[in-house]
Design a protein around this motif. Structure first.
Motif, PDB file in Angstrom:
ATOM      1  N   MET A  71       5.447  -0.669   1.879  1.00  0.00           N
ATOM      2  CA  MET A  71       5.130   0.572   1.179  1.00  0.00           C
ATOM      3  C   MET A  71       5.535   0.452  -0.289  1.00  0.00           C
ATOM      4  O   MET A  71       6.684   0.131  -0.601  1.00  0.00           O
ATOM      5  CB  MET A  71       5.852   1.754   1.809  1.00  0.00           C
ATOM      6  CG  MET A  71       5.461   3.064   1.198  1.00  0.00           C
ATOM      7  SD  MET A  71       6.245   4.402   2.101  1.00  0.00           S
ATOM      8  CE  MET A  71       6.621   5.474   0.744  1.00  0.00           C
ATOM      9  N   ASP A  72       4.565   0.688  -1.171  1.00  0.00           N
ATOM     10  CA  ASP A  72       4.840   0.697  -2.608  1.00  0.00           C
ATOM     11  C   ASP A  72       3.762   1.529  -3.287  1.00  0.00           C
ATOM     12  O   ASP A  72       2.600   1.491  -2.897  1.00  0.00           O
ATOM     13  CB  ASP A  72       4.866  -0.720  -3.189  1.00  0.00           C
ATOM     14  CG  ASP A  72       5.421  -0.738  -4.597  1.00  0.00           C
ATOM     15  OD1 ASP A  72       6.471  -0.112  -4.838  1.00  0.00           O
ATOM     16  OD2 ASP A  72       4.806  -1.383  -5.465  1.00  0.00           O
ATOM     17  N   ASP A 125       0.866  -1.179   0.000  1.00  0.00           N
ATOM     18  CA  ASP A 125       0.000   0.000   0.000  1.00  0.00           C
ATOM     19  C   ASP A 125       0.900   1.225   0.000  1.00  0.00           C
ATOM     20  O   ASP A 125       2.032   1.164   0.506  1.00  0.00           O
ATOM     21  CB  ASP A 125      -0.910   0.007   1.229  1.00  0.00           C
ATOM     22  CG  ASP A 125      -2.108   0.918   1.049  1.00  0.00           C
ATOM     23  OD1 ASP A 125      -3.231   0.394   0.907  1.00  0.00           O
ATOM     24  OD2 ASP A 125      -1.939   2.150   1.048  1.00  0.00           O
ATOM     25  N   ILE A 126       0.398   2.323  -0.517  1.00  0.00           N
ATOM     26  CA  ILE A 126       1.187   3.557  -0.514  1.00  0.00           C
ATOM     27  C   ILE A 126       1.316   4.113   0.904  1.00  0.00           C
ATOM     28  O   ILE A 126       2.276   4.804   1.223  1.00  0.00           O
ATOM     29  CB  ILE A 126       0.609   4.606  -1.490  1.00  0.00           C
ATOM     30  CG1 ILE A 126       1.644   5.688  -1.751  1.00  0.00           C
ATOM     31  CG2 ILE A 126      -0.713   5.158  -0.998  1.00  0.00           C
ATOM     32  CD1 ILE A 126       1.370   6.542  -2.958  1.00  0.00           C
ATOM     33  N   SER A 127       0.342   3.790   1.765  1.00  0.00           N
ATOM     34  CA  SER A 127       0.378   4.204   3.171  1.00  0.00           C
ATOM     35  C   SER A 127       0.148   2.973   4.042  1.00  0.00           C
ATOM     36  O   SER A 127      -0.987   2.701   4.451  1.00  0.00           O
ATOM     37  CB  SER A 127      -0.705   5.242   3.456  1.00  0.00           C
ATOM     38  OG  SER A 127      -0.505   6.394   2.703  1.00  0.00           O
ATOM     39  N   PRO A 128       1.206   2.207   4.320  1.00  0.00           N
ATOM     40  CA  PRO A 128       1.033   0.972   5.102  1.00  0.00           C
ATOM     41  C   PRO A 128       0.398   1.233   6.461  1.00  0.00           C
ATOM     42  O   PRO A 128       0.770   2.174   7.154  1.00  0.00           O
ATOM     43  CB  PRO A 128       2.462   0.458   5.264  1.00  0.00           C
ATOM     44  CG  PRO A 128       3.248   1.119   4.189  1.00  0.00           C
ATOM     45  CD  PRO A 128       2.596   2.440   3.961  1.00  0.00           C
ATOM     46  N   LYS A 129      -0.554   0.375   6.812  1.00  0.00           N
ATOM     47  CA  LYS A 129      -1.241   0.526   8.100  1.00  0.00           C
ATOM     48  C   LYS A 129      -0.448  -0.073   9.254  1.00  0.00           C
ATOM     49  O   LYS A 129      -0.651   0.288  10.394  1.00  0.00           O
ATOM     50  CB  LYS A 129      -2.632  -0.088   8.047  1.00  0.00           C
ATOM     51  CG  LYS A 129      -2.625  -1.600   7.937  1.00  0.00           C
ATOM     52  CD  LYS A 129      -4.023  -2.157   7.946  1.00  0.00           C
ATOM     53  CE  LYS A 129      -3.991  -3.647   7.949  1.00  0.00           C
ATOM     54  NZ  LYS A 129      -3.899  -4.251   9.242  1.00  0.00           N
ATOM     55  N   ASP A 130       0.453  -1.023   8.938  1.00  0.00           N
ATOM     56  CA  ASP A 130       1.281  -1.636   9.976  1.00  0.00           C
ATOM     57  C   ASP A 130       2.494  -2.294   9.326  1.00  0.00           C
ATOM     58  O   ASP A 130       2.685  -2.198   8.110  1.00  0.00           O
ATOM     59  CB  ASP A 130       0.470  -2.634  10.818  1.00  0.00           C
ATOM     60  CG  ASP A 130      -0.115  -3.787  10.009  1.00  0.00           C
ATOM     61  OD1 ASP A 130       0.527  -4.226   9.028  1.00  0.00           O
ATOM     62  OD2 ASP A 130      -1.201  -4.264  10.361  1.00  0.00           O
TER      63      ASP A 130
END
Length: 129
Positions: free
Chosen positions: A57-58, A47-52
Motif C-alpha cells: 500500500m502506497d 497501489d493505494i488499494s492493494p488487491k492482495d
C-alpha cells in the motif's frame, strides 16, 4: 502488445541486478508476472488499494520514499491522468527511469516534463530517462 511491453523492459534492464517498481498496479499482473520470472529483477508492486499481499500500500500523491530508495526503473500501466505528474515527480526525486503506458490515444499529463513516445514492436508507451 503486452509481451512486447514486458520485453522492452527486460531489454532495458539487461542481465544486471535491478529493482523495478510497478505503481498503481490495480488488478492487471501480466507484466509483473513476466518480469518476476527474471532472476536479476527485484519487483516492487504498489497501489493505494492493494488487491492482495503481493502489493504494498502506497499513495503516489504522497509516496513513502523509503520504498523506492533502490528502484532503477518505475513503470505504470494506464495510470489516471491525475497521478501522472506524481509518477514523474517520484522518478525525478529518486533518479529513476520512468515508463508510462497510458490508455490508447490518451494524452499525458506530465506538466513541463516531456516524455518521449516509444514504439517497440506492437507496444507504444512513453519514457523518461
Amino acid at each position: 502488445m503486452w509481451n512486447d511491453f514486458a520485453q522492452y523492459i527486460m531489454n532495458e534492464v539487461g542481465d544486471e541486478p535491478v529493482t523495478i517498481a510497478e505503481i498503481a498496479v490495480g488488478k492487471f499482473d501480466r507484466i509483473a508476472d513476466e518480469l518476476s520470472k527474471k532472476d536479476n529483477i527485484t519487483l516492487i508492486k504498489t497501489d493505494i488499494s492493494p488487491k492482495d499481499s503481493t502489493v504494498i500500500m502506497d499513495d503516489i500523491t504522497n509516496p513513502n520514499l523509503k520504498l523506492y530508495e533502490n528502484v532503477d526503473l518505475i513503470y505504470s500501466i494506464r495510470p489516471p491522468s491525475e497521478l501522472q505528474p506524481h509518477l514523474v515527480n517520484l522518478a525525478c526525486e529518486i533518479d529513476s527511469q520512468l515508463i508510462i503506458k497510458p490508455l490508447t490515444n490518451e494524452d499525458l499529463n506530465t506538466g513541463k516534463v516531456k516524455m518521449k513516445l516509444k514504439n517497440f514492436n506492437r507496444a507504444s508507451f512513453y519514457i523518461l530517462k
